[in-house]
Design an enzyme around this catalytic site. Structure first.
Site, PDB file in Angstrom:
ATOM      1  CE  LYS A 146       1.022 -14.720  -8.211  1.00  0.00           C
ATOM      2  NZ  LYS A 146       3.031 -14.474  -7.787  1.00  0.00           N
ATOM      3  CG  ASP A 168       5.796 -17.245  -6.344  1.00  0.00           C
ATOM      4  OD1 ASP A 168       5.701 -18.476  -6.381  1.00  0.00           O
ATOM      5  OD2 ASP A 168       5.202 -16.668  -5.899  1.00  0.00           O
TER       6      ASP A 168
HETATM    7  N1  LIG Z   1      11.980 -18.286 -10.439  1.00  0.00           N
HETATM    8  C1  LIG Z   1      10.404 -17.934  -9.864  1.00  0.00           C
HETATM    9  O1  LIG Z   1       9.080 -19.109  -9.862  1.00  0.00           O
HETATM   10  C2  LIG Z   1       9.798 -16.734 -10.360  1.00  0.00           C
HETATM   11  C3  LIG Z   1       8.614 -17.327  -9.023  1.00  0.00           C
HETATM   12  C4  LIG Z   1       7.949 -14.921  -8.411  1.00  0.00           C
HETATM   13  C5  LIG Z   1       8.954 -14.177  -9.160  1.00  0.00           C
HETATM   14  N2  LIG Z   1       9.845 -14.384  -9.594  1.00  0.00           N
HETATM   15  C6  LIG Z   1      11.161 -13.659 -10.097  1.00  0.00           C
HETATM   16  O2  LIG Z   1      11.270 -12.358  -9.581  1.00  0.00           O
HETATM   17  C7  LIG Z   1      11.334 -10.549  -9.420  1.00  0.00           C
HETATM   18  C8  LIG Z   1      10.259 -10.239  -8.848  1.00  0.00           C
HETATM   19  O3  LIG Z   1       9.058 -10.534  -8.769  1.00  0.00           O
HETATM   20  P1  LIG Z   1       7.356  -9.728  -7.919  1.00  0.00           P
HETATM   21  O4  LIG Z   1       6.711 -10.437  -7.899  1.00  0.00           O
HETATM   22  O5  LIG Z   1       8.305  -9.844  -6.237  1.00  0.00           O
HETATM   23  O6  LIG Z   1       8.184  -8.778  -7.946  1.00  0.00           O
HETATM   24  P2  LIG Z   1       7.594  -6.965  -7.925  1.00  0.00           P
HETATM   25  O7  LIG Z   1       6.968  -7.666  -5.839  1.00  0.00           O
HETATM   26  O8  LIG Z   1       7.415  -6.090  -8.302  1.00  0.00           O
HETATM   27  O9  LIG Z   1       8.927  -6.377  -6.790  1.00  0.00           O
HETATM   28  C9  LIG Z   1       9.912  -6.477  -7.039  1.00  0.00           C
HETATM   29  C10 LIG Z   1      10.970  -5.934  -5.974  1.00  0.00           C
HETATM   30  O10 LIG Z   1      12.215  -5.433  -6.697  1.00  0.00           O
HETATM   31  C11 LIG Z   1      12.710  -4.191  -6.399  1.00  0.00           C
HETATM   32  N3  LIG Z   1      13.643  -3.381  -7.316  1.00  0.00           N
HETATM   33  C12 LIG Z   1      13.174  -3.330  -8.660  1.00  0.00           C
HETATM   34  N4  LIG Z   1      13.959  -2.394  -9.225  1.00  0.00           N
HETATM   35  C13 LIG Z   1      14.525  -2.227  -8.623  1.00  0.00           C
HETATM   36  C14 LIG Z   1      16.136  -1.879  -8.160  1.00  0.00           C
HETATM   37  N5  LIG Z   1      16.389  -0.747  -9.762  1.00  0.00           N
HETATM   38  N6  LIG Z   1      16.759  -1.630  -7.721  1.00  0.00           N
HETATM   39  C15 LIG Z   1      16.903  -2.230  -6.392  1.00  0.00           C
HETATM   40  N7  LIG Z   1      15.617  -2.970  -6.352  1.00  0.00           N
HETATM   41  C16 LIG Z   1      14.460  -2.780  -7.414  1.00  0.00           C
HETATM   42  C17 LIG Z   1      11.654  -3.244  -5.237  1.00  0.00           C
HETATM   43  O11 LIG Z   1      12.424  -2.871  -5.044  1.00  0.00           O
HETATM   44  P3  LIG Z   1      11.460  -1.808  -4.493  1.00  0.00           P
HETATM   45  O12 LIG Z   1      10.338  -2.575  -2.963  1.00  0.00           O
HETATM   46  O13 LIG Z   1      12.200  -0.552  -3.354  1.00  0.00           O
HETATM   47  O14 LIG Z   1      10.700  -0.563  -5.371  1.00  0.00           O
HETATM   48  C18 LIG Z   1      10.763  -4.880  -5.046  1.00  0.00           C
HETATM   49  O15 LIG Z   1      11.861  -5.394  -3.732  1.00  0.00           O
HETATM   50  C19 LIG Z   1      10.760 -10.915 -10.930  1.00  0.00           C
HETATM   51  O16 LIG Z   1      11.833 -10.817 -12.268  1.00  0.00           O
HETATM   52  C20 LIG Z   1       9.926 -12.263 -10.842  1.00  0.00           C
HETATM   53  O17 LIG Z   1      10.063 -12.825 -13.146  1.00  0.00           O
HETATM   54  C21 LIG Z   1      10.555 -15.473 -10.035  1.00  0.00           C
END
Ligand SMILES: NC(=O)c1ccc[n+]([C@@H]2O[C@H](COP(=O)([O-])OP(=O)(O)OC[C@H]3O[C@@H](n4cnc5c(N)ncnc54)[C@H](OP(=O)(O)O)[C@@H]3O)[C@@H](O)[C@H]2O)c1
Length: 280
Positions: A72, A108
């Site tokens: 991205k 998104d």
């Molecule tokens: N429904 C949809 O259309 C859609 C679209 C996009 C994404 N998603 C979903 O959204 C989620 C996030 O995606 P992303 O791309 O934003 O991921 P990302 O950029 O890797 O961000 C992950 C987030 O989760 C937090 N995190 C991870 N492990 C944690 C823990 N054990 N305790 C507390 N916080 C934790 C991270 O905190 P830190 O900053 O502290 O590491 C960060 O804020 C995924 O599950 C993805 O599948 C869904």
């Protein structure tokens, strides 16, 4: 799906890994529902090859491109133009060809807001809590702020990333420390889990936050969609809140992309059905 012809338009998603992507299912269902002569495929593109993939998209005349992890940010750098939101986020999940040039969008946030509105919940004037500050959380926070939310409180394990997420939100954004979230959770209209907590095979206590302040009258969205029912959604429902999983956001962000590529109103119902079958 119609058999491809010499006139068939091609759209694709690039990512790595990409085999698990639901995008081909969603978009091919949409093309079929409207009888459009388009085909959508998933293309594995190795990390570091996003700019080459974009040059290929242009040379091959693709009608649209979706972009997923880990490309991205690299795609945002390789597009000719970016929308304001994509430029602010530094991340593109949808590329639209316009007069031979590539325009990068981020669907998104708009997809999330559309999915909230589809529940009948107003975003304008809403107090919102966003759990997480990764790519999805930042896109959602920005769109909530742009759509008139009264407050967007961002809660994240890593404080510096929460500050980054709040920076473009203007007066409505604020950082809330994880140990101070109970008050904002109790007064929120919309609560969003955009962390990865609850993904995969979660245990019953795998919660991004203590759900006890949640109550009736609130909308709680967990944007995770594997599994469909996360511990947070179960707890929110137990507290009387309306609980929604990540499928409507997934469908609506694809619908925004579909409309940008084809100029046609997306058949949201057909798209929802296509993934419901697969995920349930
Ligand atoms: N429904 C949809 O259309 C859609 C679209 C996009 C994404 N998603 C979903 O959204 C989620 C996030 O995606 P992303 O791309 O934003 O991921 P990302 O950029 O890797 O961000 C992950 C987030 O989760 C937090 N995190 C991870 N492990 C944690 C823990 N054990 N305790 C507390 N916080 C934790 C991270 O905190 P830190 O900053 O502290 O590491 C960060 O804020 C995924 O599950 C993805 O599948 C869904």
């Amino acid at each position: 799906m119609l058999p491809p012809t010499g006139a068939t338009r091609l759209a694709a998603v690039i990512g790595s890994p990409v085999r698990h992507s639901l995008s081909p299912r969603l978009h091919n269902a949409a093309f079929a529902a409207l009888g459009l002569d388009w085909v959508y495929v998933a293309l594995e593109v190795a990390p570091g090859d996003a700019a080459a993939a974009l040059a290929g998209m242009r040379a091959l005349g693709l009608g649209g491109l979706s972009v997923t992890t880990p490309h991205k940010e690299a795609v945002a750098e390789a597009c000719h133009h970016l929308t304001d939101d994509a430029a602010t986020l530094g991340a593109v999940n949808c590329v639209v060809p316009v007069d031979g040039e590539l325009v990068g969008h981020n669907t998104d946030g708009p997809g999330f807001v559309a999915s909230v509105r589809a529940t009948g919940t107003a975003v304008d004037g809403a107090r919102c809590v966003v759990l997480g500050a990764g790519g999805a959380a930042r896109a959602i926070s920005l769109s909530l702020a742009r759509s008139g939310a009264a407050e967007v409180a961002v809660v994240n394990r890593t404080a510096a990333r929460a500050e980054q997420a709040v920076a473009p939100l203007g007066g409505v954004g604020r950082v809330v420390a994880p140990d101070e979230v109970a008050g904002p959770l109790a007064s929120a209209d919309i609560v969003v889990n955009a962390t990865t907590v609850g993904m995969g095979e979660p245990g019953p206590d795998d919660l991004p936050v203590d759900p006890s302040p949640l109550h009736a009258g609130q909308l709680v969205v967990d944007i995770v969609y594997r599994p469909l029912e996360t511990p947070l959604l179960a707890a929110a429902r137990h507290q009387g809140a309306t609980a929604v999983n990540g499928v409507p956001m997934l469908v609506h962000q694809a619908a925004v992309a579909f409309e940008l590529w084809t100029g046609e109103a997306a058949p949201v119902e057909a798209m929802s059905l296509s993934v419901a079958e697969l995920l349930s």
